[in-house]
Design a protein around this motif. Structure first.
Motif, short mmCIF file in Angstrom:
data_model
loop_
_atom_site.label_atom_id
_atom_site.label_comp_id
_atom_site.label_asym_id
_atom_site.label_seq_id
_atom_site.Cartn_x
_atom_site.Cartn_y
_atom_site.Cartn_z
N PHE A 188 -0.28 -27.24 4.75
CA PHE A 188 -0.70 -26.25 5.74
C PHE A 188 -0.73 -24.88 5.08
CE2 PHE A 188 -0.06 -23.95 9.88
CZ PHE A 188 -1.17 -24.46 10.52
N TYR A 189 -1.92 -24.39 4.80
CA TYR A 189 -2.13 -23.10 4.16
C TYR A 189 -1.30 -22.98 2.88
CZ TYR A 189 -4.74 -21.64 8.25
OH TYR A 189 -5.69 -21.54 9.24
N MET B 33 4.42 -9.25 0.66
CA MET B 33 5.31 -9.62 1.74
C MET B 33 6.35 -10.57 1.20
SD MET B 33 4.23 -11.33 5.33
CE MET B 33 3.83 -9.78 6.07
N THR C 52 -1.08 -20.27 14.03
CA THR C 52 -0.73 -21.04 12.84
C THR C 52 0.72 -20.86 12.43
OG1 THR C 52 -1.59 -19.22 11.54
CG2 THR C 52 -3.06 -21.09 11.91
N MET C 53 1.40 -19.86 12.99
CA MET C 53 2.79 -19.62 12.62
C MET C 53 3.47 -18.89 13.78
SD MET C 53 2.18 -16.42 9.99
CE MET C 53 1.15 -17.31 8.87
N SER D 243 -10.07 -18.08 8.28
CA SER D 243 -9.57 -16.88 7.61
C SER D 243 -8.29 -17.23 6.88
CB SER D 243 -9.36 -15.74 8.61
OG SER D 243 -8.12 -15.84 9.25
N GLN D 244 -8.15 -16.61 5.70
CA GLN D 244 -7.02 -16.91 4.84
C GLN D 244 -5.71 -16.49 5.50
OE1 GLN D 244 -8.54 -14.07 4.64
NE2 GLN D 244 -6.83 -12.65 4.41
N MET D 245 -4.65 -17.14 5.13
CA MET D 245 -3.33 -16.79 5.62
C MET D 245 -2.63 -15.89 4.61
SD MET D 245 0.12 -17.40 5.45
CE MET D 245 0.19 -18.79 4.34
N THR D 246 -2.68 -16.28 3.34
CA THR D 246 -1.98 -15.54 2.31
C THR D 246 -2.66 -14.20 2.08
OG1 THR D 246 -1.41 -17.62 1.29
CG2 THR D 246 -1.17 -15.66 -0.08
N ILE D 247 -1.87 -13.15 1.99
CA ILE D 247 -2.43 -11.83 1.76
C ILE D 247 -3.07 -11.81 0.38
CG2 ILE D 247 -1.81 -9.40 1.41
CD1 ILE D 247 0.44 -9.90 3.52
N MET E 235 8.80 -13.58 1.08
CA MET E 235 8.76 -14.90 1.72
C MET E 235 9.89 -15.77 1.21
SD MET E 235 4.76 -15.81 1.48
CE MET E 235 3.52 -14.57 1.83
N TRP F 207 -4.75 -12.62 16.29
CA TRP F 207 -4.61 -11.87 15.04
C TRP F 207 -3.14 -11.67 14.70
CZ3 TRP F 207 -8.46 -11.52 11.90
CH2 TRP F 207 -8.39 -10.68 10.81
N MET G 132 0.08 -9.56 8.76
CA MET G 132 -0.51 -10.18 7.57
C MET G 132 -2.03 -10.07 7.56
SD MET G 132 1.77 -13.63 7.19
CE MET G 132 1.27 -13.99 5.53
N ASP G 133 -2.58 -9.53 8.65
CA ASP G 133 -4.01 -9.28 8.71
C ASP G 133 -4.83 -10.56 8.58
OD1 ASP G 133 -5.25 -7.00 9.39
OD2 ASP G 133 -6.09 -6.63 7.41
N HIS G 134 -4.46 -11.54 9.35
CA HIS G 134 -5.30 -12.74 9.37
C HIS G 134 -5.41 -13.28 10.78
CE1 HIS G 134 -1.99 -15.60 9.93
NE2 HIS G 134 -1.34 -15.03 8.96
N GLY G 135 -6.40 -14.12 10.96
CA GLY G 135 -6.64 -14.72 12.26
C GLY G 135 -6.18 -16.15 12.29
N SER G 136 -6.79 -16.92 13.17
CA SER G 136 -6.46 -18.34 13.24
C SER G 136 -7.74 -19.09 13.55
CB SER G 136 -5.40 -18.60 14.31
OG SER G 136 -5.99 -18.54 15.58
N PRO G 137 -7.78 -20.35 13.19
CA PRO G 137 -9.03 -21.10 13.33
C PRO G 137 -9.18 -21.79 14.69
CG PRO G 137 -7.47 -22.37 12.06
CD PRO G 137 -6.76 -21.10 12.45
N MET H 146 8.07 -15.64 6.51
CA MET H 146 7.47 -14.42 5.97
C MET H 146 8.09 -13.22 6.66
SD MET H 146 3.83 -16.23 6.34
CE MET H 146 4.59 -17.41 7.44
#
Lengths: 259, 685
Positions: B466-467, B310, A231-232, B526-530, B312, A202, A206-211, B354
Motif C-alpha cells: 500500500f503506497y 516528514m 488512505t491513512m 495522486s502520490q502519497m510520498t512527498i 516517519m 485532501w 502531505m499535500d496529497h489526495g486519495s483515489p 507519519m
C-alpha cells in the motif's frame, strides 16, 4: 397456598411490566443523548439527539408526554428560532410530518450559528394548538460541519453546505452525504437541488489526495450522496467544488480527523 | 486441499510413467575455498560448497577469491549473480537480472522473508559466510527443491557441527580490516564433539563507518554494525539417525542506506530449525524431516538525516513457521527419485506513522503490509535417469498451493478504496516443471539442453503493498490483490569442457515471461510520498523476454600459475519491447593466480560495459563502463599452536569512481581499499 402466591406475584410482575412499558415508551437514551426537558401546558417535552446540538445537521427526536407520563399523539409543527434581540431568524429545517403518535416526533435542523452572546436558540413547537418554546443550547463543533458562503457565480445567493456523513470516518471507503440550503428570508431556508459537485479528500500536511472518490450527486431535498476514500488516518480535508449549470459557485471544504 | 493433493500425486505419477527424474544436484566442491592458493578469509569459507543449476565450478571469477568479507561479497562473485546495492550492507541478490520478487530464498531449506517493504533486508543479509556450509543457486524455472519461482532459487546451507573424536575441540578466530570504511570484523567459531553429539557455536561482529567512493567523497549514511550468533547441535540417536538443531540470530543496528531516504535503526532475525535425519524411514531413503520457525523485526529510521520532508516510523515484521519431509524413493546407479513435501505459513506486517512538521496536525497512520497471511504447501519430485554412461535426463516437477488473506480490518478498509475488499482468501496453484538432457559427447566434454516452465505467485508487496515508495524510479507502488501468477518458459543450452589444465563452461539462456508483473503508472492517482512522481500499480503486463549467458574459463598456465576468465551478459525486453530495468551490462573478469612456497599472489581485473539500454518507464539513466583492478597476497603458516593465515589485498587499486547499473540511486561504490585479513585456527594447515 405458597404456590399460588408465587403464581400471583408472577402475574403481577408481568402485568406491572406491561403497564410500565406502555407508559414509559422506548428508552431513547440507549442510542441518544437527552438534550433538554421542558414542562409547559401539561406537557413534558424531552429533546434527544445523537450528540449535543451543534452548528450543522442535527437529527432530533422529540418525546412528548402528558404529566402522568403517558405518550401523547396529535398535530405538531416545529420552527427552530434564533433570537438575537434586534432580530430573529430560523434555519434550514426538515420537518415534513405535521402529526405525531406514541409521543415521538422526529425532525432535522441545520443550526447555522452557535448559541452565545449573539443570541440564543429555541425550538418552537405548536402541539395540538398549544405553543411551546423549548430553549436549547447549540455549540460550535471542534471541526466545522457547516460552511456558508455567498455564491461566487451570482455574488448574491447565500449557501449553507452541511456535512452529514461520514459520521464515523475511517480509513477506506466512506459514504459521503452533504445537504445544501440557501437563505431567502429570515424564515425561508429552502434546499438547493440543482447543484453538481466534485470531491477531493485532501491530506493537507502531505499535500496529497486519495483515489476512487465518487462525487456527490443529488438524491432528494438538497441531499447529495457520494463516496470518499481515506488512505491513512490523520487530518483530512474534504474539498468540494460546487457548480450550477457548469459554473463554479463555491469551493467549500470540511476538516476531518480520525485515528 | 484434498483435490490439490490428488492433483499433486497425479502429476507425480505422470512423472513416474514418463520415466522422468528429479533435479540434478551438483556438488562442485569449491576446492579453491579450502586450498591455500586463494586469498580471502578461507577459514571462514573452508567448507562452502557452491552448487548451481548450470553445473559450473566457480573458478572463473576473481573476486570470489579475495575479500569475501560478507555473504554479499561471496555472492557477488558467482556467475549469473549480481548484488543490488542500497548501501554498504544487505545487498539484494539478483539472478540473471531478476531481483528478489522472482526467486525463492531459503536458509537450510527454511523459507524466510525480509521484513522491510523497501527491500532493505533480503534474507541473505541475516546470514554470515562463517555459518555457511553450502550455497545452492538455481536460475530461471529450474527448481532446486526450494519453491516455485520464475527467476530461480537460492538456498544457504548452514554449517553443521563436525564429529571428530581425535580432535574434539576446534577453534577458529578471524579478524578483518577494510580501510575504505574503517571497518573491523571479528569472527569466532568453536566446534566441540563427543561420541554422541557435537556442537558448533559461532559469533560475528562487524562495524563499519561511512566508506569513501572513488572520487574521494565520503558516502554519508553508509555505516553499519551487526552481530550474528549461531549455535548448531547434532545428536546421534544411533548409527543412522540424527537430530540436528540450528539457531541463528542476527542483530544489525544503525545501518545506513545512502541510496534510500531512510536508514535502519535495527534489523533483528532469529531462526530455529530442528531436523531428524535417518538412513531410512518408511519408504524414504536418507530422509530429512524438519520443522522450523523464524521471525524478523525491522525498524526504519530517518532521525539521523539532515532534512526529511516528514519524519516517519516504519516498522515491519515477518514470522514464518514451516516444515518439510524429503528423501529418496530410489537411489540406484541408473536413477534416483527424490521427493519433498513442504508447508510453511508466513505473516507480514508493516506500518507507517507519519509525523507532520506543523504543530496542531495529527500523526497519520497506514498499513503498508496489511497483516498478510500466506500459506504455501508444495509437493515436489526430482528424478534423474541415466540411459548409459553418456546420456542423462534430469527432471523435476513441483505443484504448490498458495493461499493468502488479510487479517486486519484496517487492511480490509484500505482495500475497500479500490473495491478489492471482502474476499476472504485468494488462492493460486503453481506448477513448475523442468527437464534437462545432457550428453557427455567425449571424455572431457558435455552439452546439455534444458527446458523448464515456472510460475510464481505475486509477492506480498505486489499483491497487498500500500503506497510503497520505490526510490529507484520515484513512484509509490500499489499492490493489486487480483494479480494473477507470472509464468516463465526457460530454455537453456550448456556446454562444458573439463581437461586437466583447462576448463570451459558456457551457458546460454532464454526466458519467455507471460503475465510479467511490472509497475504501470496510473495518472489518475495522486502520490502519497512527498516528492514522489506518481503512483504505479503492479500489473500483469503480458510478455517479457530475457536472453543472456555466462562463460567461464580456467586454465593452468604454468605449474604454479593459473588464469581465470569469466563473462556474463543479460538482455531484457518488457511487454512493449522496451528494455527492462536494472539489467546488468556485459561484464568480463580476468584473474591470475601465482603460488609459491605458501605464498599466493592474485591480480584481477573487472571490466563492465556501459548500459545504454535503459527503461524509461523505470526512470533509468545510462551507466558508464568501468574498469577495476584488484590484487591480493596471502600466506598460510603453521604455528606452534595451530595455524595462521594472513591476507592482504588492495581492492579498486585505481580508485575508480563507479556504480553498477542496477544499483539503487546514484551512490558510487567504494573506492580504493586496503583489506587485511588475519585468522588463526587451532589445527594445522
Amino acid at each position: 397456598m405458597k404456590k399460588l402466591g408465587i403464581i400471583l406475584s408472577g402475574l403481577m410482575v408481568v402485568f406491572y411490566s406491561c403497564n410500565s412499558s406502555e407508559d414509559i415508551g422506548p428508552d431513547l437514551t440507549d442510542d441518544l443523548l437527552e438534550i433538554t426537558t421542558h414542562a409547559e401546558n401539561d406537557l413534558n417535552i424531552s429533546i434527544y439527539a445523537p450528540e449535543k446540538l451543534f452548528v450543522g445537521y442535527n437529527e432530533i427526536t422529540v418525546e412528548i408526554k402528558d404529566t402522568d407520563g403517558h405518550p401523547v399523539s396529535g398535530e405538531i409543527s416545529v420552527v427552530p428560532m434564533m433570537d438575537m434581540t434586534t432580530m430573529s431568524h430560523s434555519c434550514p429545517l426538515e420537518a415534513d410530518q405535521n402529526t405525531f403518535s406514541a409521543g415521538i416526533y422526529n425532525f432535522n435542523a441545520v443550526f447555522v450559528m452557535p448559541s452565545g452572546e449573539m443570541g440564543s436558540w429555541s425550538i418552537d413547537f405548536t402541539i395540538n394548538g398549544m405553543e411551546i418554546s423549548v430553549p436549547v443550547e447549540v455549540i460550535a463543533p471542534e471541526r466545522s460541519r457547516l460552511v456558508s458562503f455567498i455564491s461566487t457565480m451570482d455574488e448574491e445567493t447565500k449557501y449553507f453546505v452541511t456535512l452529514i456523513g461520514p459520521k464515523d470516518p475511517a480509513v477506506g471507503k466512506n459514504d459521503l452525504e452533504i445537504a445544501v440550503f440557501e437563505t431567502q428570508s429570515m424564515m425561508l431556508w429552502p434546499a438547493v437541488t440543482t447543484l453538481e459537485f466534485e470531491v477531493e479528500p485532501w491530506m493537507v500536511s502531505m499535500d496529497h489526495g486519495s483515489p476512487n472518490n465518487v462525487a456527490p450527486g443529488h438524491t432528494e431535498e438538497g441531499h447529495y450522496k457520494g463516496t470518499v476514500n481515506f488512505t491513512m488516518t490523520g487530518d483530512w480535508q474534504i474539498r468540494l467544488t460546487m457548480t450550477e449549470n457548469g459554473e463554479i459557485c463555491g469551493t467549500p471544504y470540511f476538516d476531518l480527523y480520525f485515528q | 486441499m484434498k483435490s490439490f493433493l490428488i492433483f499433486g500425486v497425479l502429476i507425480w505419477s505422470i512423472q513416474l510413467c514418463f520415466g522422468q527424474t528429479g533435479q540434478e544436484r551438483y556438488e562442485a566442491w569449491l576446492d579453491s575455498m579450502t586450498n591455500d592458493q586463494y586469498i580471502g578469509i578461507q577459514m571462514e569459507l573452508d567448507d562452502v560448497i557452491i552448487t548451481d543449476s548450470a553445473h559450473r565450478a566457480h573458478l572463473g571469477d576473481p573476486k570470489m577469491l579475495m575479500n569475501m568479507r560478507s555473504t554479499d561479497q561471496l555472492m557477488h562473485s558467482l556467475p549469473g549473480v549480481n548484488m543490488v546495492r542500497r548501501g554498504n550492507f544487505a545487498n539484494e541478490p539478483m539472478l540473471r537480472g531478476l531481483t528478489s520478487e522472482r526467486y525463492v530464498m531459503s536458509v537450510d531449506g527454511m523459507r524466510m522473508y525480509g521484513a522491510c517493504t523497501d527491500k532493505m533486508d533480503p534474507a541473505s543479509s541475516y546470514i554470515e559466510p562463517i555459518n555457511l556450509r553450502n550455497l545452492d543457486v538455481s536460475f530461471g524455472s529450474q527448481g532446486n527443491m526450494m519453491g516455485a519461482g520464475t527467476g530461480g532459487a537460492i538456498n544457504f546451507g548452514l554449517k553443521k557441527p563436525v564429529f571428530n573424536t581425535t580432535d574434539p575441540l576446534r577453534l577458529t578466530l578471524a579478524h578483518n580490516f577494510s580501510s575504505v570504511s574503517r571497518g573491523f570484523d571479528q569472527a569466532m567459531d568453536v566446534n566441540y564433539s563427543r561420541d554422541k553429539w557435537a556442537i558448533r557455536v559461532s559469533g560475528v561482529h562487524r562495524k563499519a563507518s561511512n566508506y569513501t567512493d572513488g572520487n574521494g567523497e565520503e558516502v554519508r549514511y553508509s555505516q553499519f554494525e551487526k552481530m550474528n550468533y549461531a549455535t548448531s547441535v547434532n545428536y546421534r540417536i544411533n548409527d543412522g539417525a540424527m537430530l540436528a538443531f540450528d539457531f541463528v540470530g542476527d542483530d544489525a543496528s544503525d545501518v545506513g542506506y545512502p541510496a534510500l531516504p531512510m536508514d535502519v535503526a535495527f534489523a533483528k532475525a532469529k531462526m530455529f530449525g530442528l531436523s531428524y535425519l535417518d538412513d531410512k524411514l518408511w519408504i524414504l531413503q536418507e530422509p530429512e524431516v524438519k520443522i522450523y520457525h523464524n521471525f524478523i523485526n525491522h525498524q526504519m529510521d530517518d532521525t539521523h538525516r539532515d532534512s526529511v520532508a516528514m519524519h516517519m516510523d516504519m516498522p515491519g515484521n515477518t514470522h514464518t513457521t514451516g516444515g518439510f519431509v524429503r528423501g529418496f524413493l530410489q537411489q540406484t546407479r541408473k536413477s534416483t527419485i527424490e521427493i519433498k513435501a513442504d508447508y510453511h505459513k508466513t505473516f507480514w506486517h508493516a506500518e507507517m506513522t507519519m509525523y507532520p512538521n506543523e504543530s496542531g496536525q495529527q500523526p497519520m497512520f497506514m498499513l503498508t503490509w496489511p497483516d498478510v497471511h500466506r500459506s504455501i504447501a508444495g509437493v515436489e519430485t526430482a528424478y534423474s535417469y541415466s540411459f548409459n554412461a553418456r546420456h542423462h535426463l534430469l527432471n523435476s516437477a513441483r505443484v504448490e498451493q498458495v493461499t493468502s488473506y488479510i487479517s486486519s480490518d484496517f487492511g480490509e478498509r484500505q482495500l475497500s478504496i479500490f473495491d478489492k475488499s471482502g474476499i476472504k482468501q485468494r488462492n493460486n496453484t503453481l506448477v513448475n516443471v523442468s527437464s534437462r538432457y545432457s550428453w557427455d559427447y567425449n571424455r572431457n566434454s558435455s552439452v546439455s539442453l534444458s527446458l523448464a516452465y515456472g510460475e510464481r505467485v505475486p509477492t506480498v508487496s505486489e499483491q497487498y503493498g500500500f503506497y510503497l515508495f520505490n526510490q529507484q524510479d520515484g513512484y509509490d507502488y500499489l499492490g493489486d490483490p487480483d494479480l494473477t501468477k507470472e509464468k516463465n518458459l526457460h530454455l537453456e543450452v550448456g556446454q562444458k569442457i573439463t581437461k586437466p589444465k583447462l576448463n570451459i563452461e558456457t551457458a546460454v539462456f532464454a526466458y519467455f515471461f507471460d503475465d510479467y508483473i511490472f509497475g504501470i503508472y496510473d495518472p489518475n492517482l495522486s502520490q502519497m510520498t512527498i516528492g514522489a512522481r506518481g503512483v504505479k500499480w503492479y500489473r500483469n503486463t503480458g510478455n517479457a523476454r530475457m536472453f543472456g549467458g555466462e562463460f567461464s574459463m580456467g586454465n593452468q598456465l604454468m605449474s604454479s600459475l593459473s588464469g581465470a576468465l569469466s563473462a556474463k551478459y543479460v538482455y531484457g525486453e518488457d511487454f512493449e519491447g522496451k528494455p527492462l530495468p536494472q539489467i546488468p551490462p556485459l561484464k568480463i573478469s580476468y584473474s591470475l593466480n601465482q603460488s609459491f612456497q605458501g605464498w599466493n599472489v592474485q591480480p584481477a581485473v573487472d571490466w563492465s560495459m556501459a548500459q545504454n539500454r535503459i527503461s524509461e518507464k523505470f526512470n533509468e539513466r545510462s551507466t558508464s563502463s568501468f574498469f577495476l583492478a584488484n590484487i591480493g597476497v596471502s600466506k598460510g603458516l603453521n604455528l606452534g599452536v595451530g595455524s595462521m593465515k594472513i591476507g592482504l589485498s588492495v581492492m579498486n587499486i585505481f580508485d575508480v569512481a563507479y556504480r553498477e547499473h542496477f544499483d539503487i540511486g546514484s551512490i558510487l561504490r567504494p573506492g580504493r581499499s586496503l583489506e587485511v585479513q588475519l585468522s588463526w585456527r587451532s589445527h594445522k594447515l
